[in-house]
Write an enzyme that holds these catalytic residues in place. Structure first.
Site, short mmCIF file in Angstrom:
data_model
loop_
_atom_site.label_atom_id
_atom_site.label_comp_id
_atom_site.label_asym_id
_atom_site.label_seq_id
_atom_site.Cartn_x
_atom_site.Cartn_y
_atom_site.Cartn_z
N LYS A 106 0.91 1.53 9.48
CA LYS A 106 2.17 2.18 9.14
C LYS A 106 1.94 3.21 8.27
CE LYS A 106 6.40 0.20 6.80
NZ LYS A 106 6.81 -0.84 6.58
N GLU A 113 -9.30 0.00 4.50
CA GLU A 113 -10.09 -0.82 5.39
C GLU A 113 -9.87 0.03 6.69
OE1 GLU A 113 -7.84 -2.03 3.28
OE2 GLU A 113 -8.71 -3.74 2.47
N GLY A 116 5.33 -4.90 7.46
CA GLY A 116 4.13 -4.89 8.30
C GLY A 116 3.96 -6.51 8.77
N ARG A 117 4.53 -7.55 8.08
CA ARG A 117 4.48 -8.82 8.68
C ARG A 117 5.50 -9.04 9.47
NH1 ARG A 117 4.81 -8.47 3.43
NH2 ARG A 117 6.91 -9.55 2.41
N GLU A 158 3.10 -13.96 2.00
CA GLU A 158 3.31 -12.65 1.48
C GLU A 158 4.80 -12.38 1.29
OE1 GLU A 158 0.45 -9.09 2.11
OE2 GLU A 158 1.90 -9.06 3.62
N HIS A 171 -9.91 -34.63 13.48
CA HIS A 171 -11.31 -34.90 13.13
C HIS A 171 -11.81 -34.24 11.98
CE1 HIS A 171 -12.08 -37.39 16.88
NE2 HIS A 171 -10.96 -36.54 17.33
N LYS A 215 -6.20 -3.52 -5.21
CA LYS A 215 -6.47 -2.16 -4.18
C LYS A 215 -7.12 -1.25 -5.25
CE LYS A 215 -3.05 -2.50 -0.69
NZ LYS A 215 -2.16 -1.72 -0.16
C1 G6Q Z 1 2.72 -6.81 5.37
C2 G6Q Z 1 1.95 -5.82 4.43
C3 G6Q Z 1 0.48 -5.56 4.72
C4 G6Q Z 1 0.33 -4.33 5.82
C5 G6Q Z 1 -1.04 -4.05 5.68
C6 G6Q Z 1 -1.31 -2.84 6.57
O1 G6Q Z 1 3.80 -6.98 5.39
O2 G6Q Z 1 2.73 -4.66 4.16
O3 G6Q Z 1 -0.11 -6.69 5.13
O4 G6Q Z 1 0.83 -4.61 6.93
O5 G6Q Z 1 -1.53 -3.62 4.20
O6 G6Q Z 1 -0.77 -1.60 6.25
P1 G6Q Z 1 -0.65 -0.38 7.13
O7 G6Q Z 1 0.00 -0.90 8.47
O8 G6Q Z 1 0.12 0.62 6.28
O9 G6Q Z 1 -2.21 0.03 7.40
#
Ligand code: G6Q
Length: 552
Positions: free
Chosen positions: A210, A216, A271-272, A357, A388, A508
């Site tokens: 996003k 990462e 994001g989630r 989250e 198991h 971070k």
């Molecule tokens: C989800 C969070 C988080 C996000 C990641 C990736 O709700 O906001 O998990 O999706 O940190 O972020 P980017 O899509 O900006 O790389």
């Protein structure tokens, strides 16, 4: 910005539940079922093809009445309206929360800042569809003229867990002539293992981010870029082997991706909550645009149910309220999600982010600290493997762990007796957890007295059973939306902002500070606490000189 709402634990509905808990706490499910022969169907709701049996919970009709009262007094109705109206209910980030608009039909309208967003949602979906056709038909060619055989999604968190989960869940519907992989961890192993047996000239990377600044993802994206350029020996190749899913056109262009091959989304998609946005591009490529539309249709059906069904028959509302019941009154710390379907093996991991989250917060939207528990810890594995492994603790341990059992009536891979055995296990587990086996029963079977307590099962362990005809793109959409809205219900009761994630920031920032300190060439003075200093020192020595310089 603060909101005026009554503190949760001062609401009469909360006190009523507290008093009721003391009445019901000692009642056994054996008793509840014996008292009411219809209980199994009385506490069950069927909606949108999902049969939700919540009869094996430690509840009575009075419990449900009181929980529904809590939903009312918490303003759940108004909150749902506010979300669907595009109000900025993510107050700490000043954003609307409109993932429901991602699955709107062309003629529905969802407003953000006075503007209907449905047309742009469909513009992106149409673009994804054209692109998917182009890639899978072989029309889109790699730099050396070969068609694309491998798709690798690079993303993390919300830009990874949804795509991975959806690919695994819908693998049955996916193209088998292409390879789909997912790289998320900044650990180079993730990249190395995902690419080691692939040819760069047949591989397309989807950089899903996003922000397009996530450390990462950008580190992995740059390694992918290097891999492609080194193999194909031309910077120009980047444009044929990379596309982006992002809201940040500037950074995408700077990376070398043609913004014509960028698929957008918006700040009102968390994001989630983004697996059905362009973040689902890898899903669409895998299962095809038609199946992707069915997936969206499933989400939409559950959205509509959540928005319109009376709370007493509203699946996400009931699920969310039951979670509150166990979290706040029984003191349950964790909940297990146990899908009896191998394809849903990543579903618990996906739900971990969605739930924890969203609702792992201790400050209310009013800015006050809560005096009650919020999100349970979510965990789980597909049945029957968990049986198991950790079910022992659920059956006979000292902790109360409410469980969601998810099963499908028809297998996608019918094979002799397999499916009947799988489902027999699901049904048996919920029965055993609820009713257990008394010491008396165990003795009557001939077990010696000394062994009987070990072999007895207390029972009274609560479960929900979610029974669906078959795992399809549509039913997956319904299941995900069911949990999304259950999380929403819980967050509303707990008066928290379920849509921010400030708790991920500090780590971070500190990692950015520490990274240059690992550079053994300069050996800068360490000014952390004595533990962190020592750990860094040891790493510097053991990792060997020059390593970090080589990598950066
Ligand atoms: C989800 C969070 C988080 C996000 C990641 C990736 O709700 O906001 O998990 O999706 O940190 O972020 P980017 O899509 O900006 O790389």
């Amino acid at each position: 910005m603060t909101l005026t709402i009554n503190p949760l634990t001062q609401q009469p509905s909360w006190h009523a539940l507290d008093a009721h808990y003391r009445d019901i706490n000692a009642v056994h499910l054996r008793q509840l079922f014996a008292d009411d022969p219809q209980r199994g169907t009385r506490f069950a709701v069927e909606a949108e093809g999902i049969y939700f049996d919540y009869s094996k919970n430690r509840i009575t009709e009075e419990t449900i009445r009181l929980l529904l009262g809590l939903a009312e007094s918490s303003g759940l109705c108004e909150r749902i309206d506010a979300m669907f109206h595009g109000d900025k209910i993510n107050i700490t980030e000043g954003r609307a929360v409109l993932h429901v608009a991602l699955r709107a039909t062309r003629n529905q309208s969802f407003m953000v800042d006075g503007k209907n967003v449905t047309p742009v949602v469909h513009e992106v979906l149409d673009k994804m569809t054209r692109f998917s056709h182009g890639v899978t038909s072989g029309q889109w060619k790699g730099y050396s003229g070969k068609p694309i055989r491998n798709i690798i999604n690079i993303g993390i968190g919300g830009s990874d867990l949804g795509p991975v989960m959806a690919f695994e869940a819908l693998r049955h519907y996916s193209r088998r002539d292409m390879t789909f992989r997912f790289i998320s961890n900044v650990d180079g192993t993730d990249f190395a293992e995902a690419t080691r047996d692939l040819c760069a000239d047949e591989t397309l990377f989807i950089i899903s981010s996003k922000t397009f600044t996530t450390q990462e993802t950008m580190t992995n994206a740059h390694s992918a870029r290097q891999w492609v350029v080194q193999t194909l020996k031309d910077e120009v190749a980047v444009a044929r082997h990379f596309v982006a899913v992002s809201t940040n056109a500037g950074e995408v262009a700077r990376f070398g991706i043609d913004t014509a091959n960028m698929f957008g989304f918006w700040d009102w998609v968390g994001g989630r909550y983004s697996m059905d946005s362009a973040i689902g591009l890898s899903t669409m490529l895998a299962i095809g645009p038609e199946n992707f539309q069915s997936l969206l249709g499933g989400f939409r059906a559950m959205d509509e149910h959540f928005r319109t069904a009376p709370f007493a028959r509203n699946l996400p509302v009931l699920m969310g309220l039951l979670s509150v019941w166990y979290t706040n009154f029984f003191g349950a710390q964790t909940m297990a999600v146990l899908p009896y379907d191998q394809y849903l093996k990543r579903f618990p991991a996906y739900l971990q982010q969605l739930t924890m989250e969203s609702n792992g917060k201790h400050v209310t939207v009013n800015g006050t600290t809560v005096d009650y528990q919020t999100s349970p810890i979510i965990w789980g594995e597909p049945g029957t493997n968990g049986q198991h492994s950790f079910y022992q603790l659920i059956h006979q341990g000292t902790k109360l762990i409410p469980c969601d059992f998810i099963g499908f009536c028809r297998s996608l891979n019918p094979l002799g007796p397999h499916h009947d055995l799988l489902m027999a296990n699901l049904f048996a587990q919920t029965e055993a957890l609820a009713f257990g086996k008394t010491v008396e029963e165990v003795r009557t079977e001939g077990t010696p007295d000394w062994l009987a307590p070990h072999r007895a099962f207390e029972g009274n362990r609560p479960t929900n059973t979610i029974l669906v005809e078959q795992l399809t793109p549509e039913t997956l959409g319904k299941l995900v939306a069911l949990y999304e809205h259950s999380v929403f219900t819980q967050g509303t009761i707990w008066q928290i902002d379920s849509f921010d994630q400030w708790g991920v920031e500090l780590g971070k920032v500190l990692a950015k500070r520490i990274q240059p300190e690992l550079s053994r060439g300069k050996e800068p003075q360490l000014q952390h606490d004595s533990s962190t200093n020592e750990l860094i020192q040891r790493y510097r020595i053991a990792a060997g000189p020059g390593k970090m310089e080589e990598l950066s």
